[in-house]
Scaffold this motif. Sequence first.
Motif, PDB file in Angstrom:
ATOM      1  N   PRO A  34       0.775  -1.225   0.000  1.00 30.31           N
ATOM      2  CA  PRO A  34       0.000   0.000   0.000  1.00 30.31           C
ATOM      3  C   PRO A  34       0.820   1.295   0.000  1.00 30.31           C
ATOM      4  CG  PRO A  34       0.065  -0.848   2.212  1.00 30.31           C
ATOM      5  CD  PRO A  34       0.843  -1.805   1.358  1.00 30.31           C
ATOM      6  N   TYR A  35       2.060   1.278  -0.409  1.00 32.49           N
ATOM      7  CA  TYR A  35       2.871   2.491  -0.608  1.00 32.49           C
ATOM      8  C   TYR A  35       3.040   3.291   0.692  1.00 32.49           C
ATOM      9  CZ  TYR A  35       0.994   1.214  -5.172  1.00 32.49           C
ATOM     10  OH  TYR A  35       0.584   0.516  -6.285  1.00 32.49           O
ATOM     11  N   ASN A  36       3.281   2.587   1.806  1.00 33.19           N
ATOM     12  CA  ASN A  36       3.363   3.226   3.122  1.00 33.19           C
ATOM     13  C   ASN A  36       4.745   3.696   3.530  1.00 33.19           C
ATOM     14  OD1 ASN A  36       0.843   1.004   4.037  1.00 33.19           O
ATOM     15  ND2 ASN A  36       0.583   3.213   4.111  1.00 33.19           N
ATOM     16  N   SER A  37       5.695   3.774   2.594  1.00 32.82           N
ATOM     17  CA  SER A  37       7.020   4.312   2.906  1.00 32.82           C
ATOM     18  C   SER A  37       7.642   4.842   1.616  1.00 32.82           C
ATOM     19  CB  SER A  37       7.917   3.216   3.493  1.00 32.82           C
ATOM     20  OG  SER A  37       8.309   2.293   2.486  1.00 32.82           O
ATOM     21  N   TRP A  38       8.689   5.640   1.763  1.00 34.27           N
ATOM     22  CA  TRP A  38       9.386   6.122   0.579  1.00 34.27           C
ATOM     23  C   TRP A  38      10.030   4.951  -0.153  1.00 34.27           C
ATOM     24  CZ3 TRP A  38       7.870  10.276  -1.416  1.00 34.27           C
ATOM     25  CH2 TRP A  38       7.526  11.399  -0.650  1.00 34.27           C
ATOM     26  N   PHE A  39      10.431   3.909   0.567  1.00 37.63           N
ATOM     27  CA  PHE A  39      11.061   2.744  -0.055  1.00 37.63           C
ATOM     28  C   PHE A  39      10.094   1.993  -0.970  1.00 37.63           C
ATOM     29  CE2 PHE A  39      12.293  -1.783   0.016  1.00 37.63           C
ATOM     30  CZ  PHE A  39      13.523  -1.668  -0.620  1.00 37.63           C
ATOM     31  N   THR A  40       8.795   2.003  -0.636  1.00 38.29           N
ATOM     32  CA  THR A  40       7.804   1.287  -1.442  1.00 38.29           C
ATOM     33  C   THR A  40       6.820   2.246  -2.122  1.00 38.29           C
ATOM     34  OG1 THR A  40       6.319   1.012   0.450  1.00 38.29           O
ATOM     35  CG2 THR A  40       7.927  -0.757   0.033  1.00 38.29           C
ATOM     36  N   ALA A  41       7.235   3.479  -2.329  1.00 36.40           N
ATOM     37  CA  ALA A  41       6.357   4.532  -2.866  1.00 36.40           C
ATOM     38  C   ALA A  41       5.797   4.185  -4.245  1.00 36.40           C
ATOM     39  CB  ALA A  41       7.122   5.849  -2.954  1.00 36.40           C
ATOM     40  N   ALA A  42       4.560   4.625  -4.475  1.00 38.04           N
ATOM     41  CA  ALA A  42       3.948   4.507  -5.799  1.00 38.04           C
ATOM     42  C   ALA A  42       4.707   5.416  -6.763  1.00 38.04           C
ATOM     43  CB  ALA A  42       2.483   4.927  -5.734  1.00 38.04           C
ATOM     44  N   THR A  43       4.639   5.105  -8.038  1.00 38.47           N
ATOM     45  CA  THR A  43       5.305   5.947  -9.033  1.00 38.47           C
ATOM     46  C   THR A  43       4.364   6.997  -9.614  1.00 38.47           C
ATOM     47  OG1 THR A  43       4.800   4.343 -10.757  1.00 38.47           O
ATOM     48  CG2 THR A  43       6.970   4.170  -9.682  1.00 38.47           C
ATOM     49  N   ASN A  44       3.078   6.955  -9.219  1.00 36.84           N
ATOM     50  CA  ASN A  44       2.132   7.963  -9.694  1.00 36.84           C
ATOM     51  C   ASN A  44       1.069   8.229  -8.632  1.00 36.84           C
ATOM     52  OD1 ASN A  44      -0.441   6.344 -10.411  1.00 36.84           O
ATOM     53  ND2 ASN A  44       1.230   5.177 -11.357  1.00 36.84           N
TER      54      ASN A  44
END
Length: 183
Positions: A34-44
């Motif tokens: 679910p994009y809960n950190s900068w490490f796993t951030a969404a690209t859009n």
Amino acid sequence: FNASNPVGVSTTMTVQVSELVYYVSQGSTNPVAPYNSWFTAATNIQDAADTALAVPGALVIVSNGINSPARVTKPLTLRSVNGPALTVIDGTNGSPCVYLASTSILAGFTLTNGVAGWSGGGVICESTNSAVTNCVISGNSAYCTGGGVAGGTLKNCLITGNSAGHGGGAVSATLLNCTITGN
């Protein structure tokens, strides 16, 4: 009587803030919902906003760069990290930059090159309860009204260089401490 809580003191539940915060970075090399950190951030923005919609009061934080248009259909806050000078939502001359649901907040973006078939080339707000703050809305157009903005409540925004048949800068919007020029 409860042996583990003999005096009847109520207990509290801890909620991790990370469950309410979603990140967007165009340079993310590991986008994992679910994009809960900068490490796993969404690209859009759209991917993060769609994930965040399940959590009332969610915050989507967007890093510097040029972003694609987004539709925010449930209440959430969409905020840039470093403001409109470094964070852009570009309609690419084909769609409005942002659709903003009632009680949603858009903060700290430049909205440009948005085009609307009817109104709101930069941002279309579902109601005056939609808030746009500290944004630059420039170079957008609409066929009929509100080339820059349609609806919403705007605060501390610059609305410039937008065009429409009527109301090139804004239509049906509440403007607080905004600068409107050259529309």
